[in-house]
Design an enzyme around this catalytic site. Structure first.
Site, PDB file in Angstrom:
ATOM      1  N   GLU A   1       0.712  -0.876   0.389  1.00  0.00           N
ATOM      2  CA  GLU A   1      -0.384   0.407   0.269  1.00  0.00           C
ATOM      3  C   GLU A   1       0.677   1.309  -0.218  1.00  0.00           C
ATOM      4  O   GLU A   1       0.320   2.604  -0.742  1.00  0.00           O
ATOM      5  CB  GLU A   1      -0.821   0.278   0.733  1.00  0.00           C
ATOM      6  CG  GLU A   1      -0.489   0.352   2.641  1.00  0.00           C
ATOM      7  CD  GLU A   1       0.917  -0.366   2.987  1.00  0.00           C
ATOM      8  OE1 GLU A   1       1.491  -0.285   3.826  1.00  0.00           O
ATOM      9  OE2 GLU A   1       0.645  -1.668   2.621  1.00  0.00           O
ATOM     10  N   ASP A   2       2.221   0.883   0.749  1.00  0.00           N
ATOM     11  CA  ASP A   2       3.396   2.174   0.540  1.00  0.00           C
ATOM     12  C   ASP A   2       3.330   2.454  -0.863  1.00  0.00           C
ATOM     13  O   ASP A   2       3.390   4.334  -1.099  1.00  0.00           O
ATOM     14  CB  ASP A   2       4.109   1.836   1.516  1.00  0.00           C
ATOM     15  CG  ASP A   2       4.463   0.327   1.223  1.00  0.00           C
ATOM     16  OD1 ASP A   2       4.605   0.498  -0.357  1.00  0.00           O
ATOM     17  OD2 ASP A   2       5.682   0.392   1.561  1.00  0.00           O
ATOM     18  N   PHE A   3       3.562   2.075  -1.618  1.00  0.00           N
ATOM     19  CA  PHE A   3       4.211   2.150  -2.656  1.00  0.00           C
ATOM     20  C   PHE A   3       3.217   2.913  -3.613  1.00  0.00           C
ATOM     21  O   PHE A   3       3.297   4.222  -4.305  1.00  0.00           O
ATOM     22  CB  PHE A   3       4.520   1.136  -3.394  1.00  0.00           C
ATOM     23  CG  PHE A   3       4.786   1.379  -4.842  1.00  0.00           C
ATOM     24  CD1 PHE A   3       5.766   1.722  -5.588  1.00  0.00           C
ATOM     25  CD2 PHE A   3       4.013   0.641  -6.061  1.00  0.00           C
ATOM     26  CE1 PHE A   3       6.348   2.010  -7.350  1.00  0.00           C
ATOM     27  CE2 PHE A   3       4.169   1.462  -7.502  1.00  0.00           C
ATOM     28  CZ  PHE A   3       4.977   1.091  -8.061  1.00  0.00           C
TER      29      PHE A   3
END
Length: 397
Positions: free
Chosen positions: A235-237
């Site tokens: 999710e961070d990317f």
């Protein structure tokens, strides 16, 4: 016959050019790391210069360092913030640790959320969602359980949050710990990972990891909140990718994210490396070609063959010199990221560095041929593009 010769020379030129680019990346990482990291944190005049921050702290289980790690969040020198602890299971042992710290620091605004939401396949997003919905401030800091903070870390991150910046994140690194596994982790994060991170930030390429990241809440709200990214394991990317597409910049702060998990061993860390490689392959398929070539041993062998074909160089001598200079560059970069004396001697570094460099290509091969991911007690399958589904799904995404 002529076609074969042209093909061989074409490959040789490609390998030699790629090898040359890798040395350019080494230089960029070293000079940019010296310029960017470990700057003195300057205090802004007046507490009103610092916005309020809601810290989302997802937890699961405990380890020998959890108490001291979490306590650093209660002792930060920052005017306005709240800590929102997120625990999925009401029987989780971390709850007792949280309550003891809440009682010890009653003046720090703290809330505990027990029981997650089912908004996607991502366990971390599910765990944080209720806390995110209840957050009070315009900035959200997502921080993993094993992260330690300095007293001025929040100030440092906020100082890098310009008007055009939507995300400020910390470059992953590790605290000083004992044992070969700790040496192995520090070498990886201070060399291969740091090189990629610093070069990407310098060139404004998305390199965001969610270990410790400060974001503008309103931008997330305009995107539908963090639940929008619940169908991705990385999710961070995808959060950073969407911010960039909306015209926002991302930046790293000058202080690295200090990981300090009390439970660590070589096998567990290699599982993490393999999981991250699987995510990169699913999100960016060209990684299959270029990531192995970025490894010291692989590109050294390819460049040695290319140099022997193009310039009649002795391939073994070329390879040995290449490895030695790469080793020296990694030592310099690690020293810059550490910003102080290393907790191991040069012999330990040689052993750890050789182990990291020789095992890297092997772990990547494992990742390519198996797209399943085990995350704690749950297993997932990755689809091209980065979406994931649980092997035994509890919800549909």
């Amino acid at each position: 016959m002529a076609l074969m010769i042209y093909t061989l020379y074409g490959f040789a030129i490609f390998f030699f050019v790629f090898w040359s680019v890798m040395w350019l990346l080494h230089l960029i990482a070293i000079f940019y790391g010296k310029y960017r990291l470990h700057k003195k944190v300057e205090d802004k005049q007046g507490d009103d210069c610092y916005p309020g921050i809601s810290i989302l702290k997802p937890l699961m289980g405990t380890d020998p360092h959890l108490v001291s790690n979490l306590e650093t969040f209660f002792t930060m020198r920052y005017p306005t913030y709240e800590i929102l602890f997120c625990v999925e299971d009401e029987k989780d042992p971390s709850i007792d640790v949280i309550n003891s710290l809440i009682n010890k620091y009653p003046k720090v605004v703290t809330k505990l959320f027990i029981g997650g939401s089912l908004v996607g396949v991502n366990p971390k997003i599910n765990n944080m969602h209720r806390a995110y919905e209840a957050s009070s401030y315009d900035f959200i800091l997502i921080s993993d359980s094993g992260i330690r903070m300095k007293e001025d870390t929040l100030q440092d991150m906020v100082n890098h949050m310009t008007e055009k910046t939507g995300i400020v994140h910390q470059m992953p690194f590790t605290c000083d710990r004992n044992g070969f596994a700790a040496t192995y982790e520090k070498i990886y994060f201070g060399t291969a990972q740091a090189r990629m991170y610093l070069v990407a930030d310098c060139l404004r390429i998305n390199c965001h990891t969610g270990m410790s990241t400060l974001m503008r809440k309103q931008v997330l709200e305009d995107l539908g909140g963090i639940k929008t990214f619940g169908c991705y394991l990385a999710e961070d990317f995808f959060i950073a990718k969407t911010f960039i597409e909306k015209g926002w910049r991302t930046a790293i702060s000058s202080q690295p994210a200090m990981q300090n998990s009390g439970n660590y061993d070589v096998h567990s860390f290699q599982e993490r490396l393999t999981r991250w490689a699987k995510l990169r392959v699913a999100m960016l398929p060209l990684v299959i070609v270029f990531e192995p070539l970025s490894e010291c041993m692989v590109i050294g062998a390819c460049a040695g063959w290319a140099a022997s074909l193009l310039f009649k160089a002795e391939p073994l001598v070329f390879y040995l010199i290449h490895t030695l200079v790469w080793f020296m560059c990694d030592w310099i970069l690690l020293s810059i990221v550490q910003n102080g004396s290393l907790p191991f001697n040069k012999f330990d570094f040689i052993v750890g560095w050789l182990f990291r460099e020789c095992s890297g290509p092997y772990l990547f091969i494992i990742a390519v041929f198996d797209n399943s991911i085990r995350w704690r007690s749950r297993s997932f399958k990755l689809d091209w593009g980065g979406r994931a589904h649980e092997i035994k799904p509890r919800i549909k995404c």
